[in-house]
Scaffold this active site. Structure first.
Site, PDB file in Angstrom:
ATOM      1  N   HIS A 125      48.367 -13.325  19.033  1.00 55.64           N
ATOM      2  CA  HIS A 125      47.120 -13.261  19.815  1.00 55.64           C
ATOM      3  C   HIS A 125      46.279 -12.076  19.351  1.00 55.64           C
ATOM      4  O   HIS A 125      45.728 -11.347  20.167  1.00 55.64           O
ATOM      5  CB  HIS A 125      47.420 -13.125  21.313  1.00 55.64           C
TER       6      HIS A 125
ATOM      7  N   ASP B 245      53.682 -12.608  23.702  1.00 57.28           N
ATOM      8  CA  ASP B 245      53.873 -14.045  23.925  1.00 57.28           C
ATOM      9  C   ASP B 245      53.401 -14.886  22.741  1.00 57.28           C
ATOM     10  O   ASP B 245      52.585 -14.477  21.936  1.00 57.28           O
ATOM     11  CB  ASP B 245      53.102 -14.482  25.178  1.00 57.28           C
ATOM     12  N   GLU B 246      53.953 -16.070  22.713  1.00 50.72           N
ATOM     13  CA  GLU B 246      53.455 -17.160  21.871  1.00 50.72           C
ATOM     14  C   GLU B 246      53.256 -16.814  20.391  1.00 50.72           C
ATOM     15  O   GLU B 246      52.250 -17.189  19.786  1.00 50.72           O
ATOM     16  CB  GLU B 246      52.129 -17.711  22.447  1.00 50.72           C
ATOM     17  N   ASN B 247      54.172 -16.129  19.825  1.00 54.94           N
ATOM     18  CA  ASN B 247      54.122 -15.892  18.386  1.00 54.94           C
ATOM     19  C   ASN B 247      54.810 -17.064  17.689  1.00 54.94           C
ATOM     20  O   ASN B 247      56.014 -17.244  17.803  1.00 54.94           O
ATOM     21  CB  ASN B 247      54.839 -14.577  18.061  1.00 54.94           C
TER      22      ASN B 247
ATOM     23  N   GLU C 114      58.838 -13.245  26.624  1.00 49.72           N
ATOM     24  CA  GLU C 114      59.406 -13.253  25.287  1.00 49.72           C
ATOM     25  C   GLU C 114      59.991 -11.911  24.869  1.00 49.72           C
ATOM     26  O   GLU C 114      60.810 -11.844  23.954  1.00 49.72           O
ATOM     27  CB  GLU C 114      58.357 -13.694  24.250  1.00 49.72           C
TER      28      GLU C 114
END
Lengths: 692, 692
Positions: free
Chosen positions: B264, B327-329, B379
């Protein structure tokens, strides 16, 4: 700058002094919302075509492109997408956003300048094939973009710009708004949204009234006790001032400060009593009106202080003008101070006016040292002042014209005091230079324009927008458009659309009225209160200061009563008066009324005659509304009288007539600072009734 | 902090599982608006009296008084005067505003603190004679003032505070709101008004999500290309951040930053591509969703950069917590980078999760160096992370409870994603720690509270308030009030009043809906559009990203369509469903409905069945509304079916029933991302019809 051009404004011409048939013709225009330009450009040729836009719509910039064009063309795209819902692809316009195939081609021949007398003209051509906008400076481009947005329209095929050729430039170079941020102070965003509204109406000067008896509103690093002790913590930091100036600059708007002196200055003396003319302990003034405290013109300390202070502010505010106030010094503290009296004798100064001139001359030297030009209210114009000051005329137009004849430059504010609760019409028709004044071109040139003044005794963050807008848009047209643009009905029609579009900029003039009604009713249904507010108006002038038997207004008094969200132009009352004139003259223009004026009158008067019954239980549950109970009843009674006059086919005996007129006469007495504005209409209905 | 106390909340008790008679009793309370507290305090004893206020009302402060009390007691006076119209004399409260005869006596035993686990309790007693408010810290006082304002009421004699004794303290010490200012950015005043709303609902943590693929929103003096190249000019200056933190501090609210890393993070790389894992030219991301760019965890440059950057931000944000996202890597750019792959091999790192843990451990060291505690999304919880990090749980509650059991502190956000368009009820009943979870006191203590998350793909300055409020007030009650406060009907009743009172703070969640409707109708009458909007809801979840055959949403896409001002809880649809249940069960509670549920249903369904006829001409004139034409018609058809079911005395043959249910089934298909929320009610009406 104010070249007299040929006015080829088709629509405007059609509306001037139009007869019945022409009005019917125009009603179509109204229905199409075709021509909602405000201010009306100098020349408009409608070319009877449409430029439809779709999601591929793009704009391209060329020439000398700076932040003025990039920011405002990006804003243009966002607003266009916002109104149409179209997913336009372009994100942020930069000076490299150059694309010969784009639908909107912008050509700026010069970078934007934010100073007096800059070329603000532009040419706009919308044809079936595309749009060309060009100007000598970025200033013109950003005005052209505002005009273009006002040309947005729609039909069954989608959204389009009405095609036309426009050549436009302003009549006056100084089109200002003064915001008093001292009596009440607003957050930065309030100033910013008003700046956006100024650009939308092509105004170019923001005058901030920054010090008063009731508050000192800007951070001073040289004299920090000014804002620390004089503001209740409510002031603009220097960073915030810079933020405002930068925001305005990108929108073509000059920002200049006013520090009112020698009077209106109590807030300075809390931290720096030595500046004052009376040795006492000062505190922030909570009452309104003219106060005695004034700076000491006989003390060198005053000039040393002001030199350093003005030096600091001259740097903070880059504009070449600097306002020193100068108004309403009653001279009492000067008279009571022995040193000042002695100084006057020693220097052969015979009265407070001469003394103030001496003071002003000293200030002028300081301003000149910092490369600033002095602006001041009427009072600074005294025989010994030099020609290069600007007079802001508040007490009368005559004085301004005299000043202009003597070679002073001047701006008009008399007639633009929007805190006086005047109808828009009255402000609108107040022209800085009427044709019959027959001024020579040289003298006329000295009249730079005007400034709307928003004084802040009764304004807060919640209602200040509704006090300034939309009426200021009509005055902005007076400053921009040719002198002969003055059709009042058409102005009101367009003003309604401008008012609506100002919402897009974050202005709260409409929404906060709704919010205020919810608060007043304690979250009950607001329909009946809205019906009432649509036909009543605050009494004009400054009558609110006279609250017999009630507590006087102080700075901290609540401004959340009905009067604080009321109209200066009650819209339904105005339409009722208009419809009554049409009804009585046998005309039915359908300019304002869906069916005809008789049907409209019956509908509105019936609704109003039944309104009090609906509002009463809400008033019973909301003590804050108690004060308007009688007014509400009065409106219903008057509406019923009007309705009966129509239904009875206008037949009344003389004695009936007299009796009814007596009731109306009595109903004219203001209640809770309000007037019932349907009375003039109902009075006409009765007076015009047929004798039996 | 979360002591289980005796809940002596009379009204709430009466409403829990109440029978018919009790409901009738309560309807009186509703009419008086007597009990509109939200969040409901821990203990409330109504003492059946009233404290009337008049213009002489004063407040006095005593004890340890700082800016928290002076600012908020001044605000209290202004709001009280604003609601009542009373000309209260006091201007600005200072620590010297001590007056034993004042009606409201405030005693603060300690200065305010803005940190985790401060004592926020207070005692409030309103009797006929006066009001006592005391607390161990200023924090409690400012909450007590909010509670007191919620006790304001009126009757024919005037305004009064309902007398009572309240002992109150929060259930959780971390009651947060996360605002994503990166996907879209808002001006300072938007943040400030949300801070005011947070105080009004007794929230105490503002989490600012400051960097994203789509924007970097804070000025960095150390690395200026972050904000200069990564923000389109839309960022908070450090001065503005300080202004926000100071504003929040006075309101008892912690502000802490989130800089999302390693993913992000596209906006960082425009100015500093060396930070990234892929050697390419970056630009601000305009699309939504998970992106590939990520910081390079194998490069020392990254840690040197982040050390200096975090050092700068650690000083700007004084709070002890610091959020690193996490998050969300998706790991794609890591996989594609040979150096990173080599680094992994060399260090025995087997996957992206382990690599991210290594990265986090390095960041943790930096944070520790600057005295900050790490907060991160789910995470970051990996086996090798130490216990002193705070897990913000977004993917599920189960993981949070596991974390707490392992000794990690945690806050819950799963279930509080207010961008998902859920009904308030669903958020409200989502408890961080349900009773049946049977956690030990030690484990339970690790659950610090929760945070509402406002993600910004579809929010703008115009509609962000309405996306956050009023629903967040119900979640705030979940964070503050005892666990067994969970009567949904009563929550909705109180929420309406809270929502109304939030307007006083400048929140635009109600007004901008009205503004938006005017824009959509091009300033036509909005009644019919309002009727529609009151019964339709955005589809839950993130369905807006799927626009088949239409352009996808980008950062710059217009958010001005009907869906952008729509409700998550369509209020009239909810009442129709409620009334249907009552009507079918033969109950008529009059809790919501003026007359009875049958009359209410007939009235609303009739209005809706005729609504499309009124809305159609407006849609015809406004292309942006075209997309909801079918929906509007559908609502009128469904309403008509419902109305006929009631009018026909519920008698349908089996085949009639089936036919009607089929129509309803078809009407369930979303149109323009909307659902018709009266269908469940009408379906019940049909299903419950009597077979012949």
């Amino acid at each position: 700058m104010r070249t007299k051009g040929v006015l080829i404004l088709i629509v405007a011409l059609m509306l001037f002094g139009c007869n019945q048939d022409e009005i019917k013709e125009n009603s179509k225009i109204r229905e199409n919302n075709d021509m909602n330009l405000m201010p009306i450009p100098k020349e408009v040729n409608l070319t009877n075509n449409k430029f439809y836009i779709n999601e591929d719509f793009k704009l391209s910039v060329d020439g000398k492109i700076g932040e003025m064009v990039t920011t405002n063309s990006t804003r243009f795209l966002r607003r266009l997408a916002g109104r149409t819902g179209l997913f336009l692809d372009q994100d942020f316009i930069t000076k490299n956003s150059n694309d010969k195939s784009a639908e909107l081609q912008i050509l700026s021949k010069g970078l934007g300048k934010v100073k007096l007398n800059v070329d603000e003209s532009y040419s706009l051509e919308v044809s079936e094939k595309g749009i060309q906008l060009s100007a000598n400076n970025e200033n013109g481009i950003i005005y052209g973009l505002e005009t273009l947005l006002q040309l947005l329209n729609s039909d069954e095929e989608g959204y389009y710009f009405t095609s036309c050729k426009i050549e436009d430039e302003p009549r006056f170079p100084w089109r200002g708004l003064m915001i008093d941020v001292s009596r009440h102070c607003y957050p930065v965003n309030v100033i910013k949204r008003n700046i956006d509204a100024m650009l939308a109406t092509k105004m170019n000067v923001l005058h901030l009234h920054l010090s008063e008896d009731q508050g000192f509103r800007v951070e001073s690093k040289v004299y920090p006790k000014l804002h620390e002790m004089g503001s209740d913590g409510l002031y603009f930091t220097q960073n915030q001032i810079k933020e405002i100036i930068e925001y305005a600059k990108v929108r073509g708007i000059r920002v200049y400060p006013e520090f009112d002196m020698p009077s209106h200055s109590t807030a300075w003396f809390i931290g720096y009593p030595k500046l004052s003319s009376k040795d006492t302990v000062y505190s922030i003034e909570r009452t309104w009106g003219i106060q005695n405290p004034a700076m000491n013109p006989a003390s060198e300390y005053t000039y040393q202080f002001l030199d350093k202070f003005i030096g600091e502010m001259a740097q903070l505010f880059p504009d070449e003008y600097f306002h020193i106030g100068g108004d309403e010094n009653n001279g009492i503290h000067w008279k009571d101070n022995k040193n000042i009296q002695k100084y006057m004798k020693e220097n052969g100064i015979k009265d407070k006016h001469e003394l103030q001139t001496k003071f002003n001359q000293r200030i002028l030297k300081i301003l000149t040292k910092y490369n600033k030009k002095m602006v001041g209210w009427d009072e600074i114009l005294q025989p010994e002042m030099p020609n290069n000051i600007v007079i802001q005329s508040w007490r009368g137009k005559k004085a301004m014209i005299e000043a202009a004849k003597k070679g002073y430059t001047a701006i008009l504010s008399n007639g633009y005091y929007i805190d006086l609760f005047w109808d828009t019409e009255r402000h609108y028709l107040n022209d800085p230079v009427l044709e019959n004044e027959n001024l020579s071109p040289e003298v006329e040139k000295n009249i730079l324009g005007g400034e709307v003044t928003s004084w802040a005794e009764f304004t807060t963050t919640e209602n200040v927008d509704s006090r300034i807008w939309p009426r200021t848009a009509a005055i902005a047209e007076r400053f921009w458009s040719p002198r002969d643009v003055k059709n009042v009905d058409d102005m009101y029609r367009r003003l309604e659309m401008v008012s609506f579009h100002l919402e897009e900029l974050g202005l709260t003039h409409l929404t906060n009225r709704e919010m205020g009604m919810r608060r007043l009713t304690n979250n009950e249904n607001t329909n009946s209160l809205e019906n009432l507010i649509n036909v009543i108006e605050s009494i004009e002038g400054y009558t609110r200061h006279k609250r017999e038997g009630l507590k006087k207004y102080l700075q901290q008094s609540p401004l959340t009563r009905l009067i604080d969200i009321s109209y200066s132009d009650a819209p339904v009352a105005r339409k009722i008066r208009k419809a009554t004139d049409e009804y009585l003259s046998g005309k039915n223009s359908a300019l304002y009324f869906t069916d005809n004026s008789e049907e409209y009158l019956k509908y509105e008067l019936k609704k109003l005659s039944e309104n009090h019954k609906k509002l009463k239980p809400i008033i019973d549950n909301s003590p804050i509304l108690k004060e308007i109970e009688q007014l509400s009843e009065n409106v219903s009674i008057v509406a019923k009288i009007g309705l009966e006059a129509i239904n009875s086919d206008k037949k009344y005996s003389k004695s009936q007539k007299e009796k009814l007129l007596k009731i109306l006469e009595k109903a004219k007495e203001p209640i809770a600072e309000f007037e019932n504005r349907i009375i003039p209409a109902v009075e006409k209905l009765i007076k015009n009734s047929v004798k039996e």
